[in-house]
Design a protein around this motif. Structure first.
Motif, PDB file in Angstrom:
ATOM      1  N   GLU A  29      10.787  13.243 -58.147  1.00  0.00           N
ATOM      2  CA  GLU A  29      10.765  14.299 -59.154  1.00  0.00           C
ATOM      3  C   GLU A  29      10.715  13.658 -60.545  1.00  0.00           C
ATOM      4  O   GLU A  29      11.454  12.720 -60.836  1.00  0.00           O
ATOM      5  N   GLY A  30       9.816  14.157 -61.388  1.00  0.00           N
ATOM      6  CA  GLY A  30       9.674  13.645 -62.749  1.00  0.00           C
ATOM      7  C   GLY A  30       8.685  12.504 -62.900  1.00  0.00           C
ATOM      8  O   GLY A  30       8.260  12.185 -64.007  1.00  0.00           O
ATOM      9  N   LEU A  47      12.307  17.689 -51.625  1.00  0.00           N
ATOM     10  CA  LEU A  47      13.642  17.799 -52.195  1.00  0.00           C
ATOM     11  C   LEU A  47      13.565  18.202 -53.664  1.00  0.00           C
ATOM     12  O   LEU A  47      12.698  17.717 -54.404  1.00  0.00           O
ATOM     13  N   VAL A  48      14.480  19.064 -54.073  1.00  0.00           N
ATOM     14  CA  VAL A  48      14.657  19.419 -55.475  1.00  0.00           C
ATOM     15  C   VAL A  48      16.118  19.164 -55.810  1.00  0.00           C
ATOM     16  O   VAL A  48      17.015  19.622 -55.089  1.00  0.00           O
ATOM     17  N   ASN A  49      16.341  18.418 -56.866  1.00  0.00           N
ATOM     18  CA  ASN A  49      17.707  18.037 -57.254  1.00  0.00           C
ATOM     19  C   ASN A  49      18.469  17.408 -56.094  1.00  0.00           C
ATOM     20  O   ASN A  49      19.645  17.672 -55.886  1.00  0.00           O
ATOM     21  N   GLY A  50      17.760  16.608 -55.286  1.00  0.00           N
ATOM     22  CA  GLY A  50      18.386  15.875 -54.195  1.00  0.00           C
ATOM     23  C   GLY A  50      18.645  16.696 -52.939  1.00  0.00           C
ATOM     24  O   GLY A  50      19.207  16.186 -51.974  1.00  0.00           O
ATOM     25  N   GLY A  63       2.038  17.702 -53.491  1.00  0.00           N
ATOM     26  CA  GLY A  63       1.731  16.952 -54.707  1.00  0.00           C
ATOM     27  C   GLY A  63       0.499  17.465 -55.425  1.00  0.00           C
ATOM     28  O   GLY A  63      -0.087  16.766 -56.243  1.00  0.00           O
ATOM     29  N   THR A  64       0.108  18.701 -55.155  1.00  0.00           N
ATOM     30  CA  THR A  64      -1.140  19.243 -55.700  1.00  0.00           C
ATOM     31  C   THR A  64      -1.053  19.597 -57.174  1.00  0.00           C
ATOM     32  O   THR A  64      -2.075  19.675 -57.844  1.00  0.00           O
ATOM     33  N   TYR A  75       9.057  17.768 -57.720  1.00  0.00           N
ATOM     34  CA  TYR A  75       9.993  17.573 -56.623  1.00  0.00           C
ATOM     35  C   TYR A  75       9.834  16.164 -56.075  1.00  0.00           C
ATOM     36  O   TYR A  75       8.933  15.437 -56.462  1.00  0.00           O
ATOM     37  N   THR A  76      10.725  15.793 -55.181  1.00  0.00           N
ATOM     38  CA  THR A  76      10.676  14.502 -54.515  1.00  0.00           C
ATOM     39  C   THR A  76      10.146  14.714 -53.098  1.00  0.00           C
ATOM     40  O   THR A  76      10.481  15.708 -52.458  1.00  0.00           O
TER      41      THR A  76
END
Length: 122
Positions: A29-30, A47-50, A63-64, A75-76
């Motif tokens: 994420e980021g 995952l969002v915020n872990g 990842g689009t 997100y991760t």
């Protein structure tokens, strides 16, 4: 909409697959990015915020956002199992859309559904 088998065939025509071991970080994420991924085999945790918010599998894309103007990953993505993935940059994505126009609708639908799910979680 395309079925997963057709989507996987599109991925296999585009680039050499990359193998990821279970529990390997694909992106975080980021992080900036310039390509999306398609899953040929395996499962990916989103995952969002872990926190795992979704698990996706063969025929799915992720990842689009970076191909439609989102500069950083929202997100991760971590492999849940060993995975075979294909990455598509903008040029390869456009080529895939030229060959199979329904692929664009598949990607847009996937992106909008994931975005809607994530918005409802916040």
């Amino acid at each position: 909409m395309l079925n997963p088998v057709v989507t996987i065939e599109i991925f296999q025509k585009q680039a050499e697959p990359q193998i990821y071991a279970a529990d390997q970080i694909i992106f975080t994420e980021g992080q900036p990015g310039d390509f999306m991924f398609g899953i040929i085999t395996g499962e990916i945790n989103i995952l969002v915020n872990g926190k795992v918010v979704e698990t996706i599998t063969s025929g799915d894309v992720f990842g689009t956002g970076v191909l439609v103007g989102i500069k950083n990953r929202t997100y991760t993505a971590i492999s849940k199992t060993e995975c075979k993935l294909v990455s598509l940059d903008e040029k390869r994505f456009l080529f895939a859309v030229q060959e199979t126009p329904m692929f664009a609708l598949h990607v847009i639908k996937n992106y909008s559904e994931r975005l809607s799910r994530l918005q409802h979680m916040v």
